[in-house]
Design a protein around this motif. Structure first.
Motif, PDB file in Angstrom:
ATOM      1  N   HIS A  71      47.248  52.901  21.209  1.00  0.00           N
ATOM      2  CA  HIS A  71      47.160  54.360  21.087  1.00  0.00           C
ATOM      3  C   HIS A  71      48.505  55.041  21.304  1.00  0.00           C
ATOM      4  O   HIS A  71      48.556  56.226  21.606  1.00  0.00           O
ATOM      5  CB  HIS A  71      46.132  54.909  22.082  1.00  0.00           C
ATOM      6  CG  HIS A  71      44.725  54.488  21.775  1.00  0.00           C
ATOM      7  ND1 HIS A  71      43.897  55.219  20.945  1.00  0.00           N
ATOM      8  CD2 HIS A  71      44.020  53.403  22.165  1.00  0.00           C
ATOM      9  CE1 HIS A  71      42.726  54.586  20.857  1.00  0.00           C
ATOM     10  NE2 HIS A  71      42.778  53.484  21.582  1.00  0.00           N
ATOM     11  N   CYS A  72      49.573  54.277  21.165  1.00  0.00           N
ATOM     12  CA  CYS A  72      50.905  54.858  21.371  1.00  0.00           C
ATOM     13  C   CYS A  72      51.299  55.688  20.146  1.00  0.00           C
ATOM     14  O   CYS A  72      51.540  55.154  19.066  1.00  0.00           O
ATOM     15  CB  CYS A  72      51.939  53.755  21.621  1.00  0.00           C
ATOM     16  SG  CYS A  72      53.626  54.386  21.797  1.00  0.00           S
ATOM     17  N   GLU A  73      51.382  57.012  20.352  1.00  0.00           N
ATOM     18  CA  GLU A  73      51.672  57.903  19.231  1.00  0.00           C
ATOM     19  C   GLU A  73      53.079  57.691  18.678  1.00  0.00           C
ATOM     20  O   GLU A  73      53.295  57.810  17.470  1.00  0.00           O
ATOM     21  CB  GLU A  73      51.492  59.366  19.666  1.00  0.00           C
ATOM     22  CG  GLU A  73      50.037  59.705  19.966  1.00  0.00           C
ATOM     23  CD  GLU A  73      49.860  61.186  20.330  1.00  0.00           C
ATOM     24  OE1 GLU A  73      50.636  62.012  19.807  1.00  0.00           O
ATOM     25  OE2 GLU A  73      48.978  61.485  21.147  1.00  0.00           O
ATOM     26  N   GLY A  74      54.026  57.409  19.543  1.00  0.00           N
ATOM     27  CA  GLY A  74      55.387  57.179  19.076  1.00  0.00           C
ATOM     28  C   GLY A  74      55.446  55.978  18.146  1.00  0.00           C
ATOM     29  O   GLY A  74      56.061  56.037  17.076  1.00  0.00           O
ATOM     30  N   ARG A  75      54.806  54.898  18.549  1.00  0.00           N
ATOM     31  CA  ARG A  75      54.809  53.700  17.718  1.00  0.00           C
ATOM     32  C   ARG A  75      54.054  53.942  16.413  1.00  0.00           C
ATOM     33  O   ARG A  75      54.508  53.559  15.331  1.00  0.00           O
ATOM     34  CB  ARG A  75      54.165  52.525  18.451  1.00  0.00           C
ATOM     35  CG  ARG A  75      54.268  51.196  17.698  1.00  0.00           C
ATOM     36  CD  ARG A  75      53.378  50.131  18.320  1.00  0.00           C
ATOM     37  NE  ARG A  75      51.968  50.478  18.245  1.00  0.00           N
ATOM     38  CZ  ARG A  75      51.202  50.269  17.179  1.00  0.00           C
ATOM     39  NH1 ARG A  75      51.707  49.726  16.090  1.00  0.00           N
ATOM     40  NH2 ARG A  75      49.933  50.613  17.185  1.00  0.00           N
ATOM     41  N   MET A  76      52.912  54.635  16.516  1.00  0.00           N
ATOM     42  CA  MET A  76      52.105  54.885  15.310  1.00  0.00           C
ATOM     43  C   MET A  76      52.870  55.765  14.322  1.00  0.00           C
ATOM     44  O   MET A  76      52.671  55.663  13.116  1.00  0.00           O
ATOM     45  CB  MET A  76      50.774  55.529  15.695  1.00  0.00           C
ATOM     46  CG  MET A  76      49.867  54.546  16.452  1.00  0.00           C
ATOM     47  SD  MET A  76      48.185  55.142  16.709  1.00  0.00           S
ATOM     48  CE  MET A  76      48.430  56.402  17.938  1.00  0.00           C
ATOM     49  N   ALA A  77      53.763  56.610  14.856  1.00  0.00           N
ATOM     50  CA  ALA A  77      54.579  57.461  13.990  1.00  0.00           C
ATOM     51  C   ALA A  77      55.848  56.731  13.538  1.00  0.00           C
ATOM     52  O   ALA A  77      56.668  57.306  12.825  1.00  0.00           O
ATOM     53  CB  ALA A  77      54.935  58.755  14.721  1.00  0.00           C
ATOM     54  N   GLY A  78      56.000  55.490  13.989  1.00  0.00           N
ATOM     55  CA  GLY A  78      57.198  54.732  13.632  1.00  0.00           C
ATOM     56  C   GLY A  78      58.453  55.242  14.314  1.00  0.00           C
ATOM     57  O   GLY A  78      59.560  55.003  13.856  1.00  0.00           O
ATOM     58  N   LYS A  79      58.263  55.955  15.436  1.00  0.00           N
ATOM     59  CA  LYS A  79      59.415  56.578  16.101  1.00  0.00           C
ATOM     60  C   LYS A  79      59.784  55.915  17.423  1.00  0.00           C
ATOM     61  O   LYS A  79      60.551  56.483  18.201  1.00  0.00           O
ATOM     62  CB  LYS A  79      59.117  58.064  16.335  1.00  0.00           C
ATOM     63  CG  LYS A  79      59.006  58.871  15.048  1.00  0.00           C
ATOM     64  CD  LYS A  79      58.802  60.347  15.363  1.00  0.00           C
ATOM     65  CE  LYS A  79      58.862  61.170  14.074  1.00  0.00           C
ATOM     66  NZ  LYS A  79      58.640  62.607  14.323  1.00  0.00           N
ATOM     67  N   GLU A  80      59.223  54.738  17.687  1.00  0.00           N
ATOM     68  CA  GLU A  80      59.489  54.122  18.988  1.00  0.00           C
ATOM     69  C   GLU A  80      60.979  53.847  19.219  1.00  0.00           C
ATOM     70  O   GLU A  80      61.441  53.796  20.348  1.00  0.00           O
ATOM     71  CB  GLU A  80      58.677  52.831  19.158  1.00  0.00           C
ATOM     72  CG  GLU A  80      59.110  51.663  18.289  1.00  0.00           C
ATOM     73  CD  GLU A  80      58.433  51.677  16.930  1.00  0.00           C
ATOM     74  OE1 GLU A  80      57.958  52.756  16.517  1.00  0.00           O
ATOM     75  OE2 GLU A  80      58.376  50.614  16.285  1.00  0.00           O
TER      76      GLU A  80
END
Length: 438
Positions: free
Chosen positions: A218-227
């Motif tokens: 559920h990591c939004e940063g990773r899901m947005a490809g912004k990690e």
DNA sequence: CATTCGTGGTT
DNA sequence: TAACCAAGAAT
């Protein structure tokens, strides 16, 4: 269902998931660290101060030595200050040591040596800021207070895809509210430590280990490809360069084989630590000689002479002077400055070496010269309010007779390194110097 | 709010 | 290798 409500619901579920999974991950994966042996508030406190801006591996040996020597707040409170500073030698940010002892003295005087289970009282202790307050309250007392450090800002920026600049103080305040809302009932200490542990072991600054992350789903940063671009952090100002001219001053007679060292002022950079006598040679060009700052007593006469010498041998700061010429000029300037500033008369005998030392905001290029001790100038007493009548360089340089040093100077041999606290830059120089004598 | 405070490890 | 940055607080 309104969009806003739906969004809140999703966020709440992601938050609950985060808190539960993170806590379980921490309980299963936490490192065995010395300050986790028990929850003694004093032990937690000392560890948190040492860990400020300092890596775990660096802290461990310092922590062990410190707790052995000062096992309680009372023991720390009653120790001589130089002893505390000596144990801190090499760890950096030395005001932490002073502030920690000041805090221990508060705890002894106000609370009988017991760290109070009270957020406001803990927050009021010297050297304890917002992060450390939360860390002590949650880890030692399991109070539901957020403890937001760099790890936590990075982890939460990624998990919730927050794009505020974490270098701004205001951003930390916002993240504190968020972090506080995530604390699971009854597990504040473990949750806060889990947050930092995740940042240290998995959600690292570069190349975060998303594949092994317990909250990856559920990591939004990773899901947005912004990690990889999170957290957003503005760049720090680069450190300014300074050239420092230092002296290895050898004694004779009863001081044969020893070196002259001095103690730094009460406050500021490397406060109260010991060092080789040295002066600032301003301006980036390593050989240039220029006015020194803050109304220090450098006579116009001396400056004119130095400037003349500089303009002759170093045209247009293009380093026209040979290395030897530059060293000769620097040695001359160093000698005059020590005389003028400190009343310390020495005879330079040659260039010894150089070293670079990087602080957070300054880079020192240290040019080290050897010199033989001459004498302390007996300087005329100055009546209050007559600073404008300070002696000229020529007057100051005139031998008024055998005097005493103005600042805190000492003659030391290699064995005395164990008694005084030196910053690393001088530890290296002194070690090399004494080693080279063998 | 921006700057001042060390040092060493990592990439 | 140069940049980045680490369990921040005081001013």
């Amino acid at each position: 269902m309104p969009a806003g409500e739906d969004e809140r619901k999703v966020k709440t579920e992601a938050s609950r998931y985060f808190s539960t999974e993170l806590l379980n991950w921490y309980l299963a994966n936490k490192r065995d660290l010395p300050w986790r042996k028990n929850r003694d508030p004093y032990r937690v406190w000392v560890s948190e101060i040492m860990l400020q801006q300092t890596r775990v591996d660096t802290v461990i040996p310092y922590y062990e030595r410190f707790m052995e020597k000062f096992p309680t707040a009372a023991a720390l409170a009653e120790a001589p200050e130089p002893e505390v500073l000596k144990l801190w030698e090499g760890l950096g940010y030395y005001s932490r040591a002073r502030n920690l002892q000041a805090g221990a003295r508060e705890v002894l005087a106000l609370y009988g040596g017991i760290v109070p289970d009270d957020k406001d009282k803990v927050a009021a202790l010297r050297g304890v800021g917002p992060y450390t307050t939360g860390a002590i309250m949650s880890i030692a007392f399991n109070r539901p207070e957020p403890a937001v450090d760099g790890n936590v800002m990075r982890v939460l920026s990624r998990y919730f895809c927050l794009e505020e600049d974490i270098a701004k103080p205001a951003t930390r305040v916002g993240i504190e509210k968020l972090a506080g809302s995530l604390i699971p009932e009854g597990s504040a200490g473990d949750f806060n430590q889990g947050l930092m542990e995740l940042g240290a072991l998995v959600c690292t600054p570069k190349s975060p280990g998303c594949l092994t992350c317990p909250v990856m789903m559920h990591c939004e940063g990773r899901m947005a490809g912004k990690e990889h671009i999170l957290p957003i952090k503005s760049k720090a100002k680069p450190p300014r360069p300074e050239t420092r001219l230092a002296a290895l001053i050898t004694g004779s007679g009863e001081h044969e084989g020893k070196l002259l060292v001095r103690q730094r002022p009460e406050t500021g950079l490397l406060a109260q630590m010991w060092e080789l006598p040295h002066v600032l040679a301003e301006s980036g060009a390593a050989g240039s000689v220029k006015r020194r700052g803050r109304g220090k007593v450098v006579s116009a006469e001396l400056e004119i002479a130095a400037a003349a010498a500089a303009s002759e041998s170093m045209p247009a700061d293009q380093g026209g002077a040979s290395l030897m010429e530059r060293h000769a000029m620097q040695a001359d300037y160093l000698t005059r400055a020590l005389s003028s500033d400190e009343g310390l008369l020495v005879r330079p005998t040659g260039w010894w070496g150089e070293t670079e030392h990087v602080f957070s905001h300054i880079v020192w290029n240290v040019q080290v010269f050897r010199a033989e001790f001459g004498f302390w100038q007996q300087l005329p007493e100055l009546a209050p309010g007559t600073e404008s009548e300070l002696p000229t360089a020529a007057e100051a340089a005139a031998p008024y007779g055998e005097g005493v040093p103005r600042a805190n100077y000492r003659w030391i041999g290699p064995e005395q390194m164990k008694e005084l606290a030196f910053p690393n830059v001088f530890v290296r120089i002194l070690r090399d110097y004494w080693h080279g004598l063998d």
